[in-house]
Design an enzyme around this catalytic site. Sequence first.
Site, PDB file in Angstrom:
ATOM      1  N   ARG A   1       0.827  -1.342   0.003  1.00 20.75           N
ATOM      2  CA  ARG A   1       0.016   0.124   0.038  1.00 20.75           C
ATOM      3  C   ARG A   1       0.854   1.147   0.042  1.00 20.75           C
ATOM      4  NH1 ARG A   1      -2.197  -3.644   3.861  1.00 20.75           N
ATOM      5  NH2 ARG A   1      -4.164  -4.422   3.352  1.00 20.75           N
TER       6      ARG A   1
ATOM      7  N   TYR B   1      -9.856 -10.214  -6.832  1.00 21.00           N
ATOM      8  CA  TYR B   1      -8.935 -10.083  -7.826  1.00 21.00           C
ATOM      9  C   TYR B   1      -9.081 -10.897  -8.930  1.00 21.00           C
ATOM     10  CZ  TYR B   1      -6.234  -6.781  -4.849  1.00 21.00           C
ATOM     11  OH  TYR B   1      -5.986  -6.015  -4.025  1.00 21.00           O
TER      12      TYR B   1
END
Length: 311
Positions: A166, A292
């Site tokens: 991140r 995903y």
Amino acid sequence: MSIGDPTLISPAARDALQTWLDGLGALEGAASNTLTAYRGDVSEFLAFMSLHFGGPQGLGALSRITTADMRAWMASARASGTGARSLARKLSAVKKFYGWLAKREGFEPTAVLSTRAPKFQKKLPRPLDKDAARAMIDTVELQSLKDWVAARDVAVVTLLYGCGLRISEALGLMGNDAPLPATLRITGKGGKERVVPVLPAARQAVDRYLQLCPHPQERDQPLFRGVRGGALHARMIQGVVADARRQLGLPASATPHAMRHSFATHLLEAGGDLRAIQELLGHASLSTTQAYTAVDTAHLMDVYTRAHPKA
């Protein structure tokens, strides 16, 4: 009076909210951005209820909120332009607060906790394809006239794509993390730790940045520095990526976080195990990682067709 008026919330309710937030931060390791969002969402709710009932409400009145009151709040939020996704987020924060408050005060919070969130279409992650991800890193390097700043930006974006970090995790690295080892121990959301491998390309990018950076690297200071030597802010990387995105003609979804999505998707395409990718990303739930798999169904079906013995 408007919902933005802080005097609408009674001192008892305000103190309870602060105690709850303090606990989330100290005991559960909630991120500061999360706490800020919770504070805003719950404060709006409490202020609405004060207007709804004709004045600031103490904890006793809050414990008697009904299903009709919840519907009134949601209708008001939608009428003011709050979208379904945002309202669902606000409701989630309110439920978490009320679950805690009910245990502390000993009341039944069913009316709040049983309120259903509005339905909305969940957006799947939109990763970049491999060529676009490489082009993004190459183009990021062209956004600054200062070589060290260009090297810094490339190093950060390479960590997002090469390690699945991140942006807050990349910018949270400290001087004592350099030179980067073969694996990094990262503390992510909720204080959850994970170990991620660091590709040679990522180590090289960081090494180049360190060689060019004019600011002295100190072990207890941020690894990535702003132009004046302070900590690098996420908005700077977001701006650099936005500029590169526009030059490449990529959609608005091509953000720093999309590089993390791309990391996961490209691992899946290469045959990576979903559970292992969950660990690399630091997701608490496999269902989050499974999102995903939906971004490249055509590729997965092609692999299935070619590999399955009955195909």
